[in-house]
Design a protein around this motif. Structure first.
Motif, PDB file in Angstrom:
ATOM      1  N   ASN A  60       0.832  -1.203   0.000  1.00  0.00           N
ATOM      2  CA  ASN A  60       0.000   0.000   0.000  1.00  0.00           C
ATOM      3  C   ASN A  60       0.868   1.255   0.000  1.00  0.00           C
ATOM      4  OD1 ASN A  60      -2.610   1.412   0.354  1.00  0.00           O
ATOM      5  ND2 ASN A  60      -1.761   1.940   2.350  1.00  0.00           N
ATOM      6  N   GLU A  61       1.917   1.268   0.803  1.00  0.00           N
ATOM      7  CA  GLU A  61       2.824   2.414   0.828  1.00  0.00           C
ATOM      8  C   GLU A  61       3.527   2.583  -0.517  1.00  0.00           C
ATOM      9  OE1 GLU A  61       5.509   1.925   4.031  1.00  0.00           O
ATOM     10  OE2 GLU A  61       3.977   1.946   5.598  1.00  0.00           O
ATOM     11  N   ILE A  62       3.878   1.477  -1.158  1.00  0.00           N
ATOM     12  CA  ILE A  62       4.529   1.554  -2.470  1.00  0.00           C
ATOM     13  C   ILE A  62       3.584   2.156  -3.502  1.00  0.00           C
ATOM     14  CG2 ILE A  62       5.399   0.143  -4.366  1.00  0.00           C
ATOM     15  CD1 ILE A  62       6.628  -1.719  -2.296  1.00  0.00           C
ATOM     16  N   ALA A 187      -7.492  -1.997   1.558  1.00  0.00           N
ATOM     17  CA  ALA A 187      -6.754  -0.741   1.383  1.00  0.00           C
ATOM     18  C   ALA A 187      -5.730  -0.859   0.258  1.00  0.00           C
ATOM     19  CB  ALA A 187      -6.064  -0.365   2.692  1.00  0.00           C
ATOM     20  N   THR A 188      -4.993  -1.968   0.222  1.00  0.00           N
ATOM     21  CA  THR A 188      -3.990  -2.143  -0.820  1.00  0.00           C
ATOM     22  C   THR A 188      -4.633  -2.308  -2.183  1.00  0.00           C
ATOM     23  OG1 THR A 188      -2.572  -3.225   0.818  1.00  0.00           O
ATOM     24  CG2 THR A 188      -1.972  -3.493  -1.488  1.00  0.00           C
ATOM     25  N   SER A 189      -5.704  -3.070  -2.266  1.00  0.00           N
ATOM     26  CA  SER A 189      -6.414  -3.229  -3.535  1.00  0.00           C
ATOM     27  C   SER A 189      -6.961  -1.883  -4.013  1.00  0.00           C
ATOM     28  CB  SER A 189      -7.553  -4.232  -3.370  1.00  0.00           C
ATOM     29  OG  SER A 189      -7.067  -5.478  -2.908  1.00  0.00           O
ATOM     30  N   TYR A 190      -7.472  -1.110  -3.100  1.00  0.00           N
ATOM     31  CA  TYR A 190      -8.003   0.222  -3.406  1.00  0.00           C
ATOM     32  C   TYR A 190      -6.910   1.140  -3.945  1.00  0.00           C
ATOM     33  CZ  TYR A 190     -10.013   4.832  -2.197  1.00  0.00           C
ATOM     34  OH  TYR A 190     -10.462   6.126  -2.210  1.00  0.00           O
ATOM     35  N   SER A 191      -5.761   1.160  -3.289  1.00  0.00           N
ATOM     36  CA  SER A 191      -4.658   2.024  -3.732  1.00  0.00           C
ATOM     37  C   SER A 191      -4.124   1.588  -5.085  1.00  0.00           C
ATOM     38  CB  SER A 191      -3.537   2.013  -2.691  1.00  0.00           C
ATOM     39  OG  SER A 191      -3.974   2.517  -1.444  1.00  0.00           O
ATOM     40  N   VAL A 248      -4.461  13.348  -4.806  1.00  0.00           N
ATOM     41  CA  VAL A 248      -5.094  12.031  -4.700  1.00  0.00           C
ATOM     42  C   VAL A 248      -4.182  11.066  -3.941  1.00  0.00           C
ATOM     43  CG1 VAL A 248      -5.880  10.028  -6.026  1.00  0.00           C
ATOM     44  CG2 VAL A 248      -6.519  12.327  -6.747  1.00  0.00           C
ATOM     45  N   ALA A 249      -2.873  11.136  -4.195  1.00  0.00           N
ATOM     46  CA  ALA A 249      -1.935  10.277  -3.463  1.00  0.00           C
ATOM     47  C   ALA A 249      -1.971  10.587  -1.967  1.00  0.00           C
ATOM     48  CB  ALA A 249      -0.523  10.463  -4.010  1.00  0.00           C
ATOM     49  N   GLY A 250      -2.002  11.868  -1.610  1.00  0.00           N
ATOM     50  CA  GLY A 250      -2.111  12.225  -0.197  1.00  0.00           C
ATOM     51  C   GLY A 250      -3.428  11.780   0.406  1.00  0.00           C
ATOM     52  N   ALA A 251      -4.511  11.863  -0.371  1.00  0.00           N
ATOM     53  CA  ALA A 251      -5.812  11.405   0.120  1.00  0.00           C
ATOM     54  C   ALA A 251      -5.806   9.905   0.374  1.00  0.00           C
ATOM     55  CB  ALA A 251      -6.896  11.777  -0.885  1.00  0.00           C
ATOM     56  N   LEU A 252      -5.142   9.150  -0.497  1.00  0.00           N
ATOM     57  CA  LEU A 252      -5.037   7.704  -0.275  1.00  0.00           C
ATOM     58  C   LEU A 252      -4.336   7.401   1.045  1.00  0.00           C
ATOM     59  CD1 LEU A 252      -4.087   6.266  -3.795  1.00  0.00           C
ATOM     60  CD2 LEU A 252      -6.204   5.900  -2.527  1.00  0.00           C
ATOM     61  N   ARG A 296      11.294   1.605  -1.514  1.00  0.00           N
ATOM     62  CA  ARG A 296      10.666   1.085  -0.299  1.00  0.00           C
ATOM     63  C   ARG A 296      11.224  -0.282   0.096  1.00  0.00           C
ATOM     64  NH1 ARG A 296       9.662   1.928   3.257  1.00  0.00           N
ATOM     65  NH2 ARG A 296       7.601   1.231   3.944  1.00  0.00           N
ATOM     66  N   VAL A 297      11.540  -1.120  -0.890  1.00  0.00           N
ATOM     67  CA  VAL A 297      12.126  -2.424  -0.572  1.00  0.00           C
ATOM     68  C   VAL A 297      13.509  -2.234   0.037  1.00  0.00           C
ATOM     69  CG1 VAL A 297      12.989  -4.578  -1.546  1.00  0.00           C
ATOM     70  CG2 VAL A 297      10.759  -3.706  -2.245  1.00  0.00           C
TER      71      VAL A 297
END
Length: 349
Positions: A60-62, A187-191, A248-252, A296-297
């Motif tokens: 999700n963070e990625i 959440a991850t699927s949504y992002s 939109v990224a900040g909203a996610l 991130r990895v």
């Protein structure tokens, strides 16, 4: 000169057909066609939801970081607008989504639209100031804008929560169907879904005549203006779009974590997006996504090895990439793939 213009404007008729086609549009269509590697890339992203169930929060963070880097790539890679304060739109979108969910309506998709529109309006309002100067001036103006928003969010603590953060955000099920779970599956699927949809839109933009005009303005704005492209209006348009993407990224982030802090407006947010583009490549769209995965990895792995000095090693890798050159690092895999393709074609023949 007139003959060359007439040659460009005149459509080319394909022998044996009645359809007139413009060579430039045909080249755009060829570039916009999906390749097998692209399809495989997104299939791998979808498969990660099922193959990596223990790392859904990281995924999700990625996805959020990839969308933020994608928004920066639209102005930096295609329009040549350097920004050191792109986190201003990211944080503005996060607070807009958080406040909207807390005080008005907690449906996530509606909040995304509100946050994107709010950040887009902020980007449109500030674009005329940002685009007036040179690259160094733009760096300072964008940095100053982010610092001003940071201090404003800290000052009006009764609205934003200040240093304590914006609490009390409660999200309703997505479209009234999918409720956020503790494991991060929804959440991850949504992002990822939002990232994919906005990537499709960005891909359509950069493979359009508008996208080609942005490249022309980036390479030589004076010549583009002489050709009648109206560089300022096009730069304002892409800057507004990029600001909406960042919002939109900040909203996610605000919706999936149900919390907003001053960190969303911090300088390191903008620096991370620039670093992601350096790692993945500027002006490719996929560079922001690949760079987000790498960053991130690496951060997760290095912080597990040495929690205090992981930034040193990421900086060392960045310096190595700059010194060695991206073409040398990516050239070997490309040559290997090319050799495999030729061998497969030879066997098929």
């Amino acid at each position: 000169m007139s003959a060359s213009v007439d040659h460009i404007a005149a459509p080319a008729t394909v022998p044996g057909t009645t359809e007139a086609r413009v060579p430039g549009l045909e080249a755009l269509r060829r570039r916009s066609r999906w390749r097998m590697t692209e399809i495989g890339f997104w299939l791998a992203a979808l498969a990660s939801l099922f193959l990596l169930p223990d790392h859904l929060l990281l995924l999700n963070e990625i996805a959020i970081l990839a969308l933020f880097a994608l928004s920066l790539d639209l102005i930096l890679g295609y329009a040549g607008i350097v920004s050191l304060g792109h986190a201003a739109f990211f944080g503005f979108g996060a607070y807009a989504a958080g406040l909207f969910a807390r005080h008005i309506y907690g449906e996530p998709v509606t909040g995304l639209l509100v946050a994107g529109a709010a950040s887009g309006l902020l980007g449109f309002a500030t674009s005329f100031l940002v685009l007036r100067g040179s690259d160094l001036t733009r760096l300072m103006i964008t940095l100053g804008l982010a610092l001003m928003l940071f201090e404003a969010a800290n000052r009006f603590a009764e609205l934003t929560g200040g240093a304590d953060g914006l609490l009390g955000i409660t999200m309703l099920p997505i479209l009234g169907l999918f409720e956020f779970d503790l494991w991060g599956q929804v959440a991850t699927s949504y992002s990822l879904a939002v990232l994919f949809v906005l990537f499709l839109l960005a891909r359509r933009i950069v493979h359009s005549p508008f996208g080609l005009s942005l490249k022309a303005i980036r390479n030589n704005p004076l010549r583009a203006a002489a050709l009648g492209m109206a560089p300022k209006r096009r730069l304002v348009a892409v800057y507004t779009i990029a600001a909406a993407y960042a919002g939109v990224a900040g909203a996610l982030l605000a919706q999936t974590t149900q919390f907003v802090s001053l960190d969303v407006l911090a300088l390191h947010r903008s620096a991370d997006a620039l670093l992601v583009l350096v790692l993945g490549g500027v002006g490719t769209l996929y560079g922001g996504i690949v760079g987000a995965v790498i960053f991130r990895v690496l951060q997760e792995w290095l912080s597990g090895i040495t929690a205090q000095y992981w930034q040193f090693w990421i900086g060392f890798i960045l310096v190595a990439i700059v010194l060695v050159g991206r073409d040398r690092l990516t050239g070997a895999p490309r040559r290997l793939l090319s050799a495999l393709r030729h061998r497969l074609k030879g066997r098929a023949a």
